[in-house]
Every structure is written in C-alpha cells, then in structure tokens.
Motif scaffolding. Structure first.
Motif, mmCIF file in Angstrom:
data_model
loop_
_atom_site.group_PDB
_atom_site.id
_atom_site.type_symbol
_atom_site.label_atom_id
_atom_site.label_comp_id
_atom_site.label_asym_id
_atom_site.label_seq_id
_atom_site.Cartn_x
_atom_site.Cartn_y
_atom_site.Cartn_z
ATOM 1 N N TYR A 177 11.246 -12.639 37.608
ATOM 2 C CA TYR A 177 10.983 -11.372 36.922
ATOM 3 C C TYR A 177 12.242 -10.727 36.345
ATOM 4 O O TYR A 177 12.162 -9.905 35.441
ATOM 5 N N GLN B 32 11.037 -14.383 43.236
ATOM 6 C CA GLN B 32 10.544 -13.311 42.364
ATOM 7 C C GLN B 32 11.669 -12.723 41.522
ATOM 8 O O GLN B 32 11.490 -12.420 40.338
ATOM 9 N N THR B 33 12.841 -12.571 42.137
ATOM 10 C CA THR B 33 13.988 -12.031 41.417
ATOM 11 C C THR B 33 14.353 -12.932 40.244
ATOM 12 O O THR B 33 14.601 -12.467 39.123
ATOM 13 N N SER C 287 16.836 -5.865 42.597
ATOM 14 C CA SER C 287 15.541 -6.507 42.766
ATOM 15 C C SER C 287 15.254 -6.805 44.238
ATOM 16 O O SER C 287 14.165 -6.513 44.747
ATOM 17 N N LEU C 288 16.249 -7.351 44.932
ATOM 18 C CA LEU C 288 16.067 -7.635 46.361
ATOM 19 C C LEU C 288 15.838 -6.341 47.130
ATOM 20 O O LEU C 288 14.996 -6.260 48.023
ATOM 21 N N ASP C 289 16.592 -5.328 46.744
ATOM 22 C CA ASP C 289 16.494 -4.029 47.411
ATOM 23 C C ASP C 289 15.081 -3.467 47.312
ATOM 24 O O ASP C 289 14.613 -2.774 48.198
ATOM 25 N N LEU C 290 14.404 -3.768 46.187
ATOM 26 C CA LEU C 290 13.048 -3.254 45.996
ATOM 27 C C LEU C 290 12.006 -4.142 46.663
ATOM 28 O O LEU C 290 10.809 -3.936 46.484
ATOM 29 N N GLY C 291 12.474 -5.149 47.398
ATOM 30 C CA GLY C 291 11.549 -5.936 48.198
ATOM 31 C C GLY C 291 11.187 -7.286 47.614
ATOM 32 O O GLY C 291 10.379 -8.011 48.179
ATOM 33 N N ALA C 292 11.780 -7.642 46.450
ATOM 34 C CA ALA C 292 11.447 -8.922 45.835
ATOM 35 C C ALA C 292 12.110 -10.064 46.600
ATOM 36 O O ALA C 292 13.182 -9.899 47.177
ATOM 37 N N SER C 293 11.458 -11.238 46.584
ATOM 38 C CA SER C 293 12.082 -12.419 47.165
ATOM 39 C C SER C 293 13.059 -12.997 46.143
ATOM 40 O O SER C 293 13.122 -12.547 45.008
ATOM 41 N N ARG C 294 13.824 -14.019 46.560
ATOM 42 C CA ARG C 294 14.766 -14.672 45.638
ATOM 43 C C ARG C 294 14.018 -15.256 44.439
ATOM 44 O O ARG C 294 14.475 -15.168 43.300
#
Lengths: 361, 265
Positions: free
Chosen positions: B183, B179-180, B170-177
């Motif tokens: 979602y 958002q991770t 999730s982080l790798d795809l650009g999400a913040s903590r």
C-alpha cells in the motif's frame, strides 16, 4: 494505581555513544506529558523506544504491567504523529486517515463513517477528497493527528509536531492539541525543545539533558522551583548567582556571594553548609527598591534598559560578580520611567522566589 | 552572478551543435533513405519518389516478424524478472549492514560494466557446463544478468529518497510488512519502477553481442538485422533500423516523463 506506561531504568547506546542513561518515566492514563530537552538530549530516542522504532539496551518497557520490548511496532497500542507528518502522498486525505482501519481489515462502510467522524473532530470535515500536497502545513498537521487517533490508541506520541509551523499557527495548534487531548481522553506524550510550548500544553513535564532526566513535575512547579542549574536556565529566564551555603534553617537558606549575603529556599535534601551552590531567581521576582539597610540583598548598577513592548528588561551588574548580567523584568509602566544606565539600585527578593541549586562537584 | 562570456558561449554552442548533428545525421539519413530509395537511372544515381515499399516488404517478411516477436518476448520477460530481482536487491541493500551492502553493490554492477564479450563468453561456458541448451531461456537469463544493474540503480535511488519515515508511519498504524510494501512503498515507487522497466526493456531489445553467444538457433531482431546485412543490403534494413530507432526514442521519452513524475511526488 498502575501507570499506563512505565519505562524502567532504560538505557540506549548507538555504538560507543550512550544516548539514554537509566531513564525512568511513567505515563498516566489521560495525561498530557511533555518530554522537554535541547536537541541531542535523547528525547526523540525516548519516543522512538516507546513507539517500537528502537530497541533498548537495558531496563524495561511496560504497558499496563505487560513487557513491551518484544512487541513489534505494528502491535503496540500507540500511534505516532511524526515531525515531518509522514503522510502518504499518493493517497487522499480520507485514505490516509482510514489507513489504520484498512490494514486491520475493517469493512469499507465502517471506515468511511469513522473517517468522516475523525475528520470532523480535527476540523477537516469536507477535505477528505484532497491530496496532502494540496493542503497547508496546519491542515497536514491535522491529517496526521486524525490518522493517529482513528484507531483509538491508548497513547499518542507526538514528535515535535509543531516545529514546522509559523508562530501564529503554532499558538492555534497548541490550543487545538490541548482541547483535543481533553476531549479524547487519550494520553499524549509530546516531544519538544520549546519550553514555552511545554509549559502551555502539559500536565507534567520531564526535562531531559544528555540522556538523563534532570527534573520532572507540573509546569508551574518546574518553573517556580527548579532543582538543577540546567532546568533553571532551560525553562524560562533565570539569574544564577554563585556562592557558598552559609546557613540553613528548615527550607530557608542563607548564601554568601561575592556581592553580599542572599536569601533562598531549598526543596528536598539540602546540601551541607559550606557547599558550592547557585541562587536562581527569575527576572520578574527581583525587586529594585529593596531596603539598603536590610542585612541580605545586593547592590547593582543599571547597565541597560531595554523596552520590549509590554515589558522592560533591565540589565544590571555588580563589580564583585564579573561577567554576570543580572536581568530584571518589569511591566513597562511609570515605575521604571526614571531608570537610566548608571543608576545604583538595591536588589532583593522574597526567599520563596529564589531556589537554591546544588552545583555538581 | 554569472559572468558573461559571449565568445565562449558561442563556441560551446557551436561544438554542441556539431556534436548533435554528428550524432543524429546518420540516423536521419537512414530514416530518409527508408522512404526515398537510391536508384540508378541510366547510369546516374538519384532518389526514387516517396514510397513505403520497404515497410510493406518488412511486414511481409516472416523471418523478421518472428525475430521481432522473439525480441519482444525476451525484452518483456527479462525486464520484469530484472525488476523483481532489482527490488529484492534494493530492499536488501537499504537494510543490510554497510560492508555487506557495498560488496553487493559491486557484485550487482560488475556484469553491466564488464565487456559484453566477456559476459557473453562466460555465460556460454556456464550454460554448456550445466548442460542448458541454448535458446529462449538462455537469452532471457543472459539479458536479466546485465539489465538488473540498470533497474537496480533506478529503484534504489527512489527507495533511498523515500527514507524510512513512511515505512515507520505505516507500521505504526498497524500495517504488516507486506501491507506496507503493497500500500505504501510500491505505490510511492511506481514512477521509478516503470522507468526502470522501460530502460531495461530498451537495453534488452537492442542488445546484440551477448545475445549472439547464447542465442543458439533463436533470432532476435538485432541479430536478424546483423544477419541481413551480411548477405547484402536491402531497403528493408533502413526501414527496420528506423523502426527500432523510433521505438527506442519513444521509450526514452516515456522514461523522461516518468522521472519527472517521480520528482514531483
């Protein structure tokens, strides 16, 4: 030209264990670069450092000249295809693929359009409504790829993505990966322990062993001209015959071994005459019908002839080289029909086909 | 292959059967007696015909309904609070250094393993020291203290099972903590969150001993039941006990369903 990515003298330890020791890697734009090494060589750590999942203990990590070490995972312009794919099982395929755009706050219509486009690119056009659990291994692999390319990263990191697939699917995915990389024009950094896969896919291979780079170059260069015993034996089959360097004339070397005087060629700086060296020669490059009167070459006795389908692998030995099995590969045609265990042959090769390797003191 | 031992199998089956009967017979008897009351007819004991009178009386009993609503409020609020705390503890545990984590593990569990009378007494003393009047708030605090470990355990197991790769993806795809968490992590943990809350709800709903110390003038359902039995046995007690048993059984069944759903993910 400035490289896309530059790992400069990077070191990493886990506690007292040094996993990477002064690694230098550059990645060029559009390049398919493979980092090849056995398990425990540190190759996955290199990928995790580029992705931002691990920090570094020494050296620097530059992206287009900018220092990346303080940039968190979610702000790096790279995406990763994980070994276990790490798909979100509670989301549909389309939601998985669109995730990168969703967290960037893109409008729904744009996400839907891009998802459809990218699913088409990876050949999953109509499967957006499925859940990952309803898909095969190869399809999940494509979902993971689609999810990684949708945000148009500058670089995609692939951590042994084909290791979970069966042989046939693997070959198919290899072709697909290669063509995808060409179409997208994105640099791929591909991690694998499978040398055949590395040779088939890469523009360039970096061989890592025990946290250090052994050798790097184009697949053919590494295969034809290994410079270290590790590269010579890790990439394909090789016969390694120990000896001492007797004489050197330009690239051409003469090596004294217990079984006779052998020819080889050397790349780069040559060791001093008298040093311990290895002669590396591929099974397919050894001739079985060398002139017995030639001053260089060795005699050997056939120990075994194994039929492998298209090829025949002939195993030979020389009493002066105890424990060493010399392997010779030939097409399974009439030329080897008469060979039987016990037969005596004279081995030889073109000096250009044998690489001189230095043995670490 | 499994060795066949018919005699041993039969013996184990028999013991298990007796155990189950011993466990459930009193419950079944209570339930039966709530529908068929024992009456004395001309000097001999007998069963009255089927009747729902005790249940009707229960519904008409304002005190019991008030106690029931207190219990529901306490169980709902404290299990949700416990969920929030347990999640924070669990996230801390998976990211903390080993030594700190183990220390915290012990500290979170202690209130659950301590004898309730000790927990109750300590809480009572603490509330008096800080001058917090006994009532709904103190009951909720007390319940949170001893149901957090239960929720924590459920949540932590699931979180550890999830591992770090989904977070990394999730982080790798650009999400913040954040958002991770929203979602990816929380949706993946949903079965564990629900079963943790249900379990906490059931325990809170049934808790008596600690509650007695900190309830003040407030009455929860188990305390009401306790009080009713002290003044004399009425048929409503059977009906109430049966209802509590059925509710708890339903929650337990729901937890089982959730855990199976969790295993599938």
């Amino acid at each position: 030209m400035q490289p896309l990515l530059h790992l400069n003298n990077v070191s990493k330890r886990y506690g007292a264990v040094r996993v990477l020791d002064g690694i230098d890697i550059t990645v060029a734009d559009n390049e398919f670069l493979t980092i090849l090494g056995p398990s425990g060589s540190g190759k996955t750590t290199i990928l995790r450092i580029i992705g931002g999942f691990e920090g570094i203990d020494g050296g620097s990590l530059m992206f287009e000249g900018r220092d990346l070490s303080a940039v968190p995972i979610n702000r790096r312009p790279f995406n990763t295809v994980f070994q276990d794919y790490a798909l979100f099982h509670h989301m549909t395929v389309a939601e998985n693929v669109g995730y990168g755009l969703k967290v960037r706050g893109r409008p729904k219509a744009e996400i839907a359009a891009r998802v459809a486009e990218v699913l088409d690119t990876v050949g999953l056009g109509t499967l957006g409504g499925r859940y990952p659990a309803q898909m095969s291994g190869g399809q999940r692999q494509r979902v993971a790829l689609a999810r990684a390319i949708i945000c148009e990263p500058r670089l995609i990191l692939l951590d042994e993505p084909l290791s979970a697939l069966d042989v046939e699917l693997r070959a198919q995915m290899q072709r697909f990966l290669k063509s995808l990389q060409r179409r997208l024009g994105i640099a791929f950094v591909f991690i694998t322990h499978d040398q055949e896969e590395a040779i088939a896919l890469s523009d360039r291979i970096i061989v890592v062993n025990r946290g250090r780079i052994e050798q790097e170059g184009a697949p053919e260069e590494l295969y034809r001209r290994p410079r270290t015993p590790f590269t010579a034996s890790f990439l394909g089959d090789n016969n390694l015959i120990p000896g001492t360097l007797a004489a050197i004339d330009g690239r051409l070397c003469t090596v004294d071994t217990a079984a006779g005087r052998l020819d080889a060629t050397v790349d780069g700086p040559a060791p001093a005459p008298g040093s311990a060296v290895l002669v590396a020669v591929r099974p397919e490059h050894v001739r079985l019908d060398a002139d017995p009167a030639a001053p260089h070459g060795m005699s050997a006795e056939v120990a075994d002839v194994r039929f492998l389908g298209a090829n025949v692998m002939i195993e030979l030995f020389n009493p002066a080289l105890p424990g060493a099995v010399i392997k010779v590969r030939r097409l399974a045609d009439g030329s080897v029909a008469g060979l039987r265990p016990g037969a005596s042959v004279r081995l030889g090769w073109a000096a250009d086909d044998a690489a001189l390797l230095q043995v670490a003191p | 292959m499994k060795q066949k031992a018919p005699f041993l199998d039969a013996l184990l089956g028999l013991v298990a059967g007796i155990g189950l009967i011993a466990l459930y017979a009193p419950l079944l008897a209570t339930a039966a007696l709530s529908f068929f009351q024992i009456v004395r007819v001309r000097g001999t004991l007998g069963f009255a015909p089927f009747s729902l009178d005790p249940y009707v009386a229960l519904l008409a009993n304002g005190e019991i309904l008030a106690a029931l609503s207190t219990s529901l409020v306490v169980a709902t609020v404290s299990s949700l609070l416990a969920l929030v705390l347990a999640l924070m503890f669990a996230f801390y545990f998976v990211s903390a250094r080993r030594g700190l984590g183990i220390a915290m593990q012990t500290m979170v569990f202690l209130p659950f393993l301590l004898p309730p009378i000790i927990t109750g007494l300590s809480l009572l003393i603490a509330f008096r020291e800080i001058d917090l009047g006994r009532g709904l708030v103190t009951i909720i605090i007390a319940h949170v203290v001893f149901i957090v470990p239960v929720v924590y355990r459920t949540v932590l197991v699931r979180l550890q099972l999830l591992g770090s790769s989904l977070t990394e993806a999730s982080l790798d795809l650009g999400a913040s903590r954040v958002q991770t968490l929203r979602y990816v992590i929380l949706p993946q943990m949903r079965p564990a969150l629900i079963s943790g809350v249900l379990l906490a709800f059931a325990i809170s709903f049934d808790e008596t001993l600690i509650t007695l110390f900190v309830a003040g003038s407030q009455t929860t359902l188990p305390i009401r039941l306790w009080a009713m039995m002290r003044v004399g046995f009425v048929p409503e007690i059977n009906a109430l006990a049966t209802l509590i048993f059925l509710c708890t059984a339903a929650i337990t069944f729901a937890i089982g369903l959730m855990q199976r759903a969790g295993e599938r993910v």
